[in-house]
Design a protein around this motif. Structure first.
Motif, PDB file in Angstrom:
ATOM      1  N   ASP A  25       0.818  -1.211   0.000  1.00 22.54           N
ATOM      2  CA  ASP A  25       0.000   0.000   0.000  1.00 22.54           C
ATOM      3  C   ASP A  25       0.851   1.260   0.000  1.00 22.54           C
ATOM      4  O   ASP A  25       0.439   2.289  -0.503  1.00 22.54           O
ATOM      5  N   SER A  26       2.013   1.172   0.624  1.00 23.36           N
ATOM      6  CA  SER A  26       2.875   2.360   0.699  1.00 23.36           C
ATOM      7  C   SER A  26       4.278   1.928   1.088  1.00 23.36           C
ATOM      8  O   SER A  26       4.471   0.834   1.619  1.00 23.36           O
ATOM      9  N   VAL A  27       5.242   2.780   0.823  1.00 24.43           N
ATOM     10  CA  VAL A  27       6.631   2.455   1.142  1.00 24.43           C
ATOM     11  C   VAL A  27       7.286   3.591   1.936  1.00 24.43           C
ATOM     12  O   VAL A  27       6.797   4.721   1.950  1.00 24.43           O
ATOM     13  N   VAL A  28       8.383   3.236   2.593  1.00 22.72           N
ATOM     14  CA  VAL A  28       9.200   4.206   3.310  1.00 22.72           C
ATOM     15  C   VAL A  28      10.557   4.285   2.611  1.00 22.72           C
ATOM     16  O   VAL A  28      11.221   3.267   2.437  1.00 22.72           O
ATOM     17  N   VAL A  29      10.916   5.477   2.200  1.00 24.75           N
ATOM     18  CA  VAL A  29      12.175   5.707   1.481  1.00 24.75           C
ATOM     19  C   VAL A  29      13.056   6.593   2.358  1.00 24.75           C
ATOM     20  O   VAL A  29      12.578   7.592   2.912  1.00 24.75           O
ATOM     21  N   VAL A  30      14.327   6.229   2.499  1.00 27.99           N
ATOM     22  CA  VAL A  30      15.269   7.040   3.268  1.00 27.99           C
ATOM     23  C   VAL A  30      16.423   7.458   2.364  1.00 27.99           C
ATOM     24  O   VAL A  30      17.057   6.609   1.732  1.00 27.99           O
ATOM     25  N   ASN A  31      16.676   8.743   2.277  1.00 26.46           N
ATOM     26  CA  ASN A  31      17.838   9.279   1.547  1.00 26.46           C
ATOM     27  C   ASN A  31      18.819   9.834   2.562  1.00 26.46           C
ATOM     28  O   ASN A  31      18.550  10.840   3.214  1.00 26.46           O
ATOM     29  N   THR A  32      19.964   9.160   2.686  1.00 26.70           N
ATOM     30  CA  THR A  32      20.933   9.570   3.705  1.00 26.70           C
ATOM     31  C   THR A  32      22.317   9.723   3.076  1.00 26.70           C
ATOM     32  O   THR A  32      22.450   9.699   1.863  1.00 26.70           O
ATOM     33  N   GLY A  33      23.358   9.907   3.895  1.00 27.42           N
ATOM     34  CA  GLY A  33      24.728  10.069   3.376  1.00 27.42           C
ATOM     35  C   GLY A  33      25.180  11.514   3.415  1.00 27.42           C
ATOM     36  O   GLY A  33      24.397  12.423   3.693  1.00 27.42           O
ATOM     37  N   ASP A  34      26.492  11.702   3.114  1.00 29.54           N
ATOM     38  CA  ASP A  34      27.093  13.037   3.226  1.00 29.54           C
ATOM     39  C   ASP A  34      27.061  13.822   1.914  1.00 29.54           C
ATOM     40  O   ASP A  34      27.546  14.948   1.842  1.00 29.54           O
ATOM     41  N   GLY A  35      26.511  13.212   0.876  1.00 27.92           N
ATOM     42  CA  GLY A  35      26.545  13.852  -0.444  1.00 27.92           C
ATOM     43  C   GLY A  35      25.333  14.730  -0.716  1.00 27.92           C
ATOM     44  O   GLY A  35      24.428  14.856   0.109  1.00 27.92           O
ATOM     45  N   LYS A  36      25.356  15.339  -1.894  1.00 28.23           N
ATOM     46  CA  LYS A  36      24.241  16.143  -2.349  1.00 28.23           C
ATOM     47  C   LYS A  36      23.112  15.224  -2.796  1.00 28.23           C
ATOM     48  O   LYS A  36      23.327  14.060  -3.071  1.00 28.23           O
TER      49      LYS A  36
END
Lengths: 194, 194
Positions: A25-36
């Motif tokens: 039904d839905s997802v969880v997305v994580v954008n992490t790290g030291d970059g742009k």
């Protein structure tokens, strides 16, 4: 597969053989790290979600209102709801410094939006810092995300995503800085970086 | 610092001490790596550029027209010029297969747009594959990017960016996959991934 069953919230084990594709039904997305690109990619998902006719809410932690001007302008143009840190905030505490209190308030807004069922997408921009500064516990954030309305997708951005958040995420990307103009003496450029 | 001088195109050495910030007329950004978010972040920059009143062109390599529907819809809505692989393409060659010929044609379009001075931002989506498949040489791509109009910023996306491209870029980010829903049997979700 039912709209009410929270089973899709429990991370599935990584299978040895490619599994049959399933819908969630839905997802969880994580954008992490030291970059742009952590917030920029979240902002790209906002645009894509708009194109699909989704209702989108963005809660922007940490930054003051002067920064993501371009993003906010586009969000407004597209009819995306956008809360900047401090929106609706009234100073009541005497024990907390103002940054802490504003971010805790913003998390309260975010948690309510996650649970409301009003959005197909909620972006929690720079949320990891709020956890990493100790202002909101990771357990509280995990509970808020798992307790979201079933069809609300979530994108979280920020450096050093805590393991508990990675654990409940469906997709995690680390944006790694290979090279940055800033290191070579070039100023942040309006239109590209903000 | 002059608008015509190409000095900012030559990568500056990384200094030992933080340099004084300087303005450049335009930058080259590369989003590479095996993770999500390369094109999505480019798409976010497109929105940001729109918010600044920039003229934006996107050349989309590799993918067929069915894929980035959401992106194209928003681009159209924002008045961004968008060329999909094969646009304006006429089959003439007997020596090349059609993918190669279409991508070589698209690069020709891209190179003309880069040089035209008509854009503050040109996005070259999935360009690295065109180089990596050997359809266009990296020297040709480097020449096209360095030969762009002075105020045209460039964002290139795709896996395995060749070292020569990294060399001339101002900012390079590697999007690294930490965890992907697809590996756990979850299908790509409309609105989030396309």
């Amino acid at each position: 597969m039912s709209g009410d069953a929270p089973t899709q919230r429990v991370p599935l084990p990584v299978p040895d053989t490619p599994p049959a594709r399933q819908r969630v039904d839905s997802v969880v997305v994580v954008n992490t790290g030291d970059g742009k690109g952590k917030s920029t990619a979240a902002f790209g998902v906002m645009g894509r979600a708009w194109a699909r006719g989704w209702r989108v809410g963005v809660v922007q932690f940490m930054k003051s209102g002067d920064w993501k001007v371009g993003e906010q302008k586009l969000a407004r143009h597209l009819g995306v709801d956008w809360w900047t840190l401090g929106d609706g905030f009234t100073w009541e505490s005497t024990d907390l410094d103002e940054s802490a209190a504003k971010n805790i308030h913003a998390w309260g807004v975010a948690r309510a939006k996650l649970a409301s069922g009003d959005y197909e997408l909620v972006v929690l921009d720079e949320l990891t810092y709020v956890v990493n500064y100790g202002w909101v516990s990771v357990a509280e954030v995990v509970e808020g995300i798992l307790g979201r309305a079933p069809k609300t997708n979530v994108v979280v951005t920020g450096r050093d995503a805590p393991p508990e958040l990675v654990e409940i995420a469906d997709t995690v990307t680390e944006m790694k800085m290979v090279k940055h103009a800033y290191d070579r003496g070039i100023r942040a450029m309006k239109g590209i970086e903000y």
